[in-house]
Design an enzyme around this catalytic site. Structure first.
Site, short mmCIF file in Angstrom:
data_model
loop_
_atom_site.label_atom_id
_atom_site.label_comp_id
_atom_site.label_asym_id
_atom_site.label_seq_id
_atom_site.Cartn_x
_atom_site.Cartn_y
_atom_site.Cartn_z
N SER A 1 -22.62 -33.26 62.10
CA SER A 1 -21.93 -32.02 62.06
C SER A 1 -20.76 -32.50 61.36
CB SER A 1 -21.78 -31.41 63.26
OG SER A 1 -21.15 -32.28 64.16
N GLU A 2 -19.85 -33.67 61.41
CA GLU A 2 -18.88 -33.98 60.85
C GLU A 2 -18.91 -35.29 60.62
OE1 GLU A 2 -17.49 -29.90 61.14
OE2 GLU A 2 -18.29 -31.27 62.70
N THR A 3 -18.23 -35.88 59.35
CA THR A 3 -17.91 -37.01 59.04
C THR A 3 -16.52 -37.23 58.80
OG1 THR A 3 -20.13 -37.78 58.17
CG2 THR A 3 -18.30 -39.15 57.48
N HIS B 1 -14.16 -33.04 67.50
CA HIS B 1 -14.76 -33.99 67.75
C HIS B 1 -14.64 -35.15 67.00
CE1 HIS B 1 -18.13 -33.27 65.16
NE2 HIS B 1 -18.46 -34.63 65.54
#
Length: 257
Positions: free
Chosen positions: A43-45, A67
């Protein structure tokens, strides 16, 4: 460059929200970071260069991510690259993190107050439930429903939710074992459902602190992976706290561009 994957807002591997963390050793292009984020397919880097922190979903760059910030702080503390408070320079201003003696990491984020909003056309059908209350923050639409059980059993039409004019849709209710529960859907930024969303709690904290009459609360995100976020609403700031677990660490071999 060093590359990690970390499960955030959990103290158990394979729970919480996984994020990738890339420690950059020189400036890179936005296109290269977006390509890495797409390759990681989380979902995120997060990309950290000095004190500059940026976050990319597989589809777009975002202006706030809890997160992946927690994951980045966890990497710095676990590799002993940091010991005390750390300040990140981000698109949402300076974000300060610190590690407590029990290993929990706290983060100082901007509060995202929400105001009552009209029910968008098609939202009730897309969610499959009737909202109790609808509000909108700077980033997201916040939808309160009848019960925690309703939140947990949601099976929304993700394509229909993409028509909502917001970064994402937070669905929430009073909790039973925790103060409140939530789920977060963000197909507009390439994340159909996010497992545990720190930035959504920047809106959930002020929303529920008013309703419950307390500033310190615990929220459970009822995704399949699940996770806990401890929040404290302090004026125009929200303090988020949680644990994190390193899953992988290695080297990114693709040359920076």
């Amino acid at each position: 460059m060093r590359l990690f994957t970390v499960d955030a807002f959990t103290d158990t591997a394979f729970k919480g929200n996984p994020a990738a963390v890339c420690l950059l050793d020189s400036p890179v292009t936005d296109r290269w970071m977006q390509s890495v984020a797409s390759e990681m397919s989380l979902s995120e880097t997060a990309f950290l260069l000095g004190d500059s922190l940026r976050w990319f979903t597989p589809a777009v760059e975002v202006t706030l991510c809890g997160h992946a910030t927690l994951a980045t702080a966890h990497v710095l503390y676990s590799t002993e690259a940091a010991t005390g408070p750390v300040e990140f320079s981000t698109a949402s201003g300076t974000l300060t993190v610190n590690r407590l003696p029990d290993g929990m990491i706290t983060m100082d984020f901007p509060a995202k107050e929400s105001a009552p909003a009209a029910l968008p056309a098609g939202l009730e059908k897309a969610l499959g439930v009737t909202p109790v209350h609808v509000a909108k923050s700077h980033l997201d639409l916040l939808v309160e429903v009848e019960s925690a059980e309703t939140v947990g059993s949601l099976a929304p039409d993700i394509d229909a939710l993409a028509a909502v004019d917001a970064r994402g849709v937070i669905v929430t209710a009073r909790g039973t074992d925790t103060d409140f529960v939530s789920r977060f859907f963000a197909p507009n930024v390439g994340v159909p459902e996010d497992p545990v969303t720190g930035s959504a709690h920047c809106a959930l904290a002020p929303y529920w602190s008013v309703r419950l009459g307390r500033t310190s609360l615990t929220g459970a995100q009822l995704s399949a992976r699940g996770g806990l976020v401890r929040v404290t609403h302090d004026g125009d700031r929200v303090h988020l706290a949680g644990h994190a677990v390193t899953i992988t660490s290695g080297t990114l071999h693709v040359p920076a561009a």
